[in-house]
Design an enzyme around this catalytic site. Structure first.
Site, PDB file in Angstrom:
ATOM      1  CE  LYS A 172     104.831  90.060 -11.170  1.00 28.39           C
ATOM      2  NZ  LYS A 172     105.412  89.589 -12.114  1.00 28.39           N
ATOM      3  CD  GLN A 173     105.315  93.772  -3.578  1.00 22.73           C
ATOM      4  OE1 GLN A 173     106.666  93.506  -3.541  1.00 22.73           O
ATOM      5  NE2 GLN A 173     105.191  95.349  -3.504  1.00 22.73           N
TER       6      GLN A 173
END
Length: 356
Positions: free
Chosen positions: A238-239
């Site tokens: 997740k970014q």
């Protein structure tokens, strides 16, 4: 939502739908597909229960069988305080409503806290894949400090029937070394117990804000954070969506020495286009072997739908795996939250929105 509606929502950003990528070719990527688990993870060290839980994540909700993910994450009750997070919609003080929103919204999974999921796990663990966020930044210490600390054990997450565990590392922070060790050990145990692993690869250092530019969302720095994440065997990264580039360059001015860079990062592997910047993030996830899911960001009110669809278009066309959007969905009436989640999913279901 039709392609025409997506195009209309994007407005002056609609040209992103026709962008051609001349940096990293899509043929070099491991792209989302119905047989993604077979193509990628069956050759990995992941054990059979982990493969089964990965397939459960990719096989649930409106995006089931596409290789894409739509996840509802709600840990803001800790990260941003419950009052500030749930005041716009107090029904979400009750964690069951968080799970109900994910189910009604057609999500692949719901990610929230030990306490929230433990309270309702017997009712919902077999109805939607549960992701336990195992560490958090608590904001009650005075003055506020910014550190990710463990809130429970991996074994506890396994006992409540979780399909996966999630964790955050604040790369670049003074505490990053300890967090890397803690999360690496937690992910090893999670895989041993047959759970998938998701890492929030966030940056945190005041020095990353320089001369009016916030390099916490720089493609080069977030890309390296992603690479560290897959190194400790995160299955999904997740970014935040990149908004600029050149973080390493900016932090190497004035005689300071920080990190390592190669000018080809900026001249060949990226461009100024948001899709190309996001593709660099995907490349750092082992060329897509670990799926990149971008975060939906804070709620800004009326512009949320456009922002969510825009983020989905950029992520999909870059070769990403989906979106993990929380505040834009739960900080509005339940029905509108469902509609926003499904609008995001419609981008991934729309075949005319192609990989650049």
């Amino acid at each position: 939502m039709t392609y025409a509606k997506i195009e209309a929502l994007l407005g002056d950003k609609a040209s992103l739908l026709q962008h051609q990528c001349h940096t990293i070719a899509k043929e070099q990527l491991h792209l989302p597909s119905p047989d993604f688990i077979d193509n990628v993870f069956s050759a990995s060290s992941r054990n059979i229960p982990t493969l089964r839980n990965l397939q459960a994540l990719y096989g649930h909700g409106r995006l089931a069988g596409t290789g894409y993910l739509s996840i509802l994450p709600v840990d803001q009750g800790i990260e941003h305080s419950a009052g500030a997070s749930f005041a716009p919609n107090p029904i979400y003080f009750d964690p069951e409503n968080i799970v109900k929103l994910a189910i009604e919204g057609g999500c692949n999974a719901v990610a929230t806290t030990f306490g929230g999921l433990a309270m309702v796990s017997r009712k919902y663990a077999h109805k939607i894949p549960l992701i336990v966020k195992i560490n958090h930044n608590e904001l009650l210490t005075y003055p506020n400090q910014y550190d990710q600390i463990l809130f429970g054990s991996v074994k506890d997450a396994w006992n409540l029937g979780a399909a996966a565990v999630g964790a955050t590392i604040y790369f670049g922070s003074p505490e990053a070394g300890r967090q890397i060790v803690e999360v690496a050990k937690a992910f090893e145990e999670a895989h041993q117990l047959g759970m998938a692993t998701i890492l929030w690869c966030y940056l945190r250092n005041n020095a990353f804000k320089k001369e009016g530019t916030d390099y916490h969302v720089s493609a080069d720095l977030t890309g390296q954070a992603n690479h560290l994440g897959v190194t400790i065997q995160a299955d999904i990264i997740k970014q935040k969506l990149p908004e600029n580039n050149g973080g390493f360059k900016a932090l190497n001015t004035g005689g300071s020495s920080y990190g390592k860079l190669d000018d080809r990062i900026y001249t060949q592997l990226t461009s100024d286009n948001p899709i190309d910047l996001c593709r660099y993030q995907v490349a750092n996830c082992y060329m897509g072997r670990a799926g990149l899911i971008n975060s939906g960001g804070a709620s800004s009110g009326e512009g949320d739908l456009k922002e969510a669809v825009l983020t989905a278009v950029i992520n999909k066309r870059a070769g990403g795996t989906g979106l993990i959007s929380g505040r834009k969905a739960f900080q509005r009436p339940f029905k509108e939250g469902v509609e926003l989640l499904q609008a995001i999913q419609d981008v991934y279901l729309e075949k005319q929105v192609t990989i650049a």
